[in-house]
Scaffold this motif. Structure first.
Motif, short mmCIF file in Angstrom:
data_model
loop_
_atom_site.label_atom_id
_atom_site.label_comp_id
_atom_site.label_asym_id
_atom_site.label_seq_id
_atom_site.Cartn_x
_atom_site.Cartn_y
_atom_site.Cartn_z
N LYS A 1 0.84 -1.21 0.00
CA LYS A 1 0.00 0.00 0.00
C LYS A 1 0.87 1.26 0.00
O LYS A 1 0.63 2.21 -0.75
N LEU A 2 1.90 1.25 0.87
CA LEU A 2 2.80 2.41 0.93
C LEU A 2 3.55 2.57 -0.39
O LEU A 2 3.72 3.69 -0.89
N HIS A 3 3.98 1.46 -0.95
CA HIS A 3 4.70 1.48 -2.23
C HIS A 3 3.82 2.10 -3.32
O HIS A 3 4.29 2.94 -4.11
N ALA A 4 2.55 1.72 -3.37
CA ALA A 4 1.64 2.26 -4.39
C ALA A 4 1.47 3.77 -4.22
O ALA A 4 1.42 4.52 -5.22
N LYS A 5 1.39 4.23 -2.98
CA LYS A 5 1.24 5.67 -2.73
C LYS A 5 2.49 6.45 -3.15
O LYS A 5 2.40 7.50 -3.79
N LEU A 6 3.65 5.90 -2.78
CA LEU A 6 4.89 6.62 -3.07
C LEU A 6 5.23 6.62 -4.56
O LEU A 6 5.85 7.55 -5.05
N LYS A 7 4.82 5.57 -5.27
CA LYS A 7 5.07 5.51 -6.71
C LYS A 7 4.42 6.68 -7.43
O LYS A 7 4.91 7.14 -8.47
N PHE B 1 13.44 11.02 -3.26
CA PHE B 1 14.07 9.79 -3.72
C PHE B 1 15.52 10.00 -4.15
O PHE B 1 16.24 9.04 -4.41
N LEU B 2 15.94 11.28 -4.25
CA LEU B 2 17.34 11.57 -4.55
C LEU B 2 18.21 11.29 -3.34
O LEU B 2 19.39 10.97 -3.46
N TYR B 3 17.63 11.45 -2.16
CA TYR B 3 18.36 11.26 -0.91
C TYR B 3 18.23 9.84 -0.37
O TYR B 3 19.12 9.34 0.31
N LEU B 4 17.10 9.22 -0.66
CA LEU B 4 16.85 7.87 -0.14
C LEU B 4 15.90 7.16 -1.10
O LEU B 4 14.77 7.58 -1.29
N ASP B 5 16.40 6.08 -1.69
CA ASP B 5 15.58 5.32 -2.64
C ASP B 5 14.62 4.44 -1.84
O ASP B 5 14.78 3.21 -1.76
N ILE B 6 13.61 5.09 -1.26
CA ILE B 6 12.68 4.39 -0.37
C ILE B 6 11.81 3.39 -1.15
O ILE B 6 11.37 2.38 -0.60
N ILE B 7 11.58 3.67 -2.43
CA ILE B 7 10.77 2.75 -3.24
C ILE B 7 11.49 1.41 -3.41
O ILE B 7 10.89 0.34 -3.27
N SER B 8 12.81 1.47 -3.67
CA SER B 8 13.57 0.22 -3.78
C SER B 8 13.60 -0.51 -2.44
O SER B 8 13.58 -1.75 -2.39
N TRP B 9 13.65 0.24 -1.35
CA TRP B 9 13.64 -0.39 -0.02
C TRP B 9 12.31 -1.13 0.20
O TRP B 9 12.31 -2.27 0.68
N LEU B 10 11.21 -0.49 -0.18
CA LEU B 10 9.90 -1.14 -0.04
C LEU B 10 9.81 -2.38 -0.92
O LEU B 10 9.28 -3.42 -0.51
#
Length: 514
Positions: free
Chosen positions: A465-471, A483-492
């Protein structure tokens, strides 16, 4: 006791190489001074001290307390004179200054013809090497001399000098205005980072439009083009137009490669051009070209036109290792990058006096990200704390904000969640205070705050769910900066697919660079 790091004379002496120290002593002997001269004795003492100690200096009997300040000032001047005479520190700019000084002496001796002849040669060299400020000073002295000593048709000569002065003045003013815009945009980037909303974008656009001077591109010389490219580069970075920043960084580097003699005269700018080209390539995720430019950067030391002095040495360290870290982020090879951390820490210690606080904190953030990607959350947190505990108001605000967000994620990822709720509240208040709370950050904090309410079997669905929102924000003009500072999508995605962050990023890199 004065702090050695703050004592200018002690810092200068400690920066000298063995050959420079030897040359200074030879220089003193050439002056015909007594080898026991007080300033030389003070030099020898300071050379041996590990840290500046005024009491030890006074106890040595070299100088009395009331004379120490004057003796230090005299020694400082003599060291600088010795360095100026060192061939290593000679370049066309210093040679032109010397020629201008010699010509001025000849003029005051009444040797007008000799002075004008020297000035004419110096002016030709100055224009050839784009040293237009010095060229303008030369023309102004020529005008003074010509008003007293007529060497040819005065009317023709007067018009010639007046026209040269006008042209050089226009070019110098344009260069000054372009460099002002570039410096102001760079300062804004350091303070606030990328634009965060429409209002900030409007302000930056208006500033750039108002401050960028009108120019005829066909009349631009090397210097004018260089500052123009710099101004556009920083504007592109601020507005997150990374394709544009790549184009202008490439123009910057190509400008030097097309005029190789300018590399020797402006090695710092040539080096910085490569760094910003690499930074742009990192943001547009062009791994293959990034690797090529990084290898070129590492070969610069072997370029005969590229003279390496103390300043260049520290910049080579700064840019080479910063971009080595970026390469590991780009390729997802976090574990392979961990061994260079010791090299970085050693370099930071070695060049501590030449690297500002901002760049040190950026290194700490990159190292933290490296350990985070390698799955070592505890070491990641250790380096983030160095940033979070830093109270410098001059440091980039967005770096401080994202360090705190990554700190929360790292605590969660490492299973250190006993005081996570308190840290979330502190981080939330900090972001509000900094007016830096973006939608991506809000979603991350909301997720972490409600983490305790999730059943273990539901956790993967919550990640999805969080991944879908952040995408949705991945290509948003302002939110994408998170996402330049932290690739949170790849982490999810690593959590959803039960893979490491490095594996996810490597797969993306391979797909992107097929």
């Amino acid at each position: 006791m004065t702090n050695g790091q703050k004592d200018a004379l002690f810092t200068l002496i400690k920066s000298l190489s063995k050959s420079e120290k030897r040359q200074f002593k030879l220089y003193v002997n050439r002056l015909g001074m007594n080898a026991d001269a007080k300033f030389l004795a003070l030099f020898n003492l300071l050379e041996k001290l590990k840290q500046y100690d005024e009491k030890q200096i006074l106890d040595s009997g070299i100088v009395k307390k009331q004379q120490l300040s004057n003796l230090k000032a005299h020694l400082y001047k003599q060291v600088l004179i010795s360095l100026r005479l060192n061939p290593v520190h000679q370049n066309i700019r210093s040679q032109l200054r010397e020629q201008l000084d010699f010509a001025s002496i000849l003029y005051h001796k009444g040797l007008y013809k000799q002075s004008l002849k020297m000035l004419d040669r110096a002016k030709t060299a100055a224009l050839e090497h784009e040293e237009k400020n010095i060229a303008y000073e030369i023309v102004e002295l020529e005008k003074v001399i010509e008003s007293q000593y007529i060497t040819r048709s005065m009317s023709n000569r007067a018009e010639e000098l007046v026209e040269q002065a006008k042209t050089l003045s226009r070019q110098n003013v344009l260069t000054s205005r372009l460099s002002n815009v570039s410096l102001q945009l760079y300062g804004l980037m350091l303070k606030t980072g990328y634009v965060k909303n429409d209002e900030e974008l409007r302000v930056v656009k208006q500033f750039f439009s108002d401050k960028l001077p009108n120019y005829d591109s066909s009349l631009l010389g090397f210097r004018e083009k260089l500052w123009l490219f710099k101004a556009h580069l920083w504007y592109s970075f601020l507005t997150q137009d990374f394709l544009s920043s790549y184009r202008y960084a490439k123009k910057w580097v190509d400008l030097f490669d097309e005029s190789p003699k300018m590399i020797k005269l402006n090695p710092v700018f040539y080096l910085k051009g490569h760094h910003y080209l690499l930074e742009s390539l990192f943001f547009i995720k062009n791994q293959s070209q990034f690797k090529e430019v990084l290898e070129k950067l590492e070969r610069l030391r072997d370029n005969q036109r590229f003279l390496v002095d103390d300043n260049i040495e520290s910049l080579l360290f700064l840019y080479t290792y910063s971009n080595k870290l970026n390469y590991h982020f780009l390729s997802g090879t976090f574990g392979e990058g961990v061994p260079i951390v010791d090299e970085i820490l050693s370099g930071l210690k070695k060049y501590r006096s030449r690297i500002d606080e901002h760049h040190i904190m950026v290194f700490y953030y990159k190292i933290a990200c490296l350990y985070f990607g390698a799955g070592d959350g505890r070491t990641c947190i250790k380096y983030l704390q160095k940033i979070i505990s830093n109270r410098s108001l001059k440091m980039r605000e967005d770096l401080m904000c994202f360090a705190r967000v990554l700190n929360l994620v790292a605590h969660y990822d490492a299973g250190i969640d006993y005081n996570l709720e308190m840290q979330i509240r502190i981080t939330y208040k900090f972001l509000l205070k900094m007016d830096n709370l973006q939608k991506v950050q809000k979603e991350m904090i909301r997720f972490l705050r409600s983490f305790g309410d999730f059943y273990p079997q539901d956790l993967k669905n919550e990640f999805k769910k969080l991944h879908a929102k952040l995408k949705e924000y991945e290509n948003h003009p302002y939110e994408k900066r998170a996402f330049l500072y932290l690739d949170i999508i790849s982490w999810l995605e690593s959590k959803i697919q039960n893979k490491s962050v490095g594996d996810i990023i490597r797969e993306k890199a391979l797909a992107l660079n097929k």
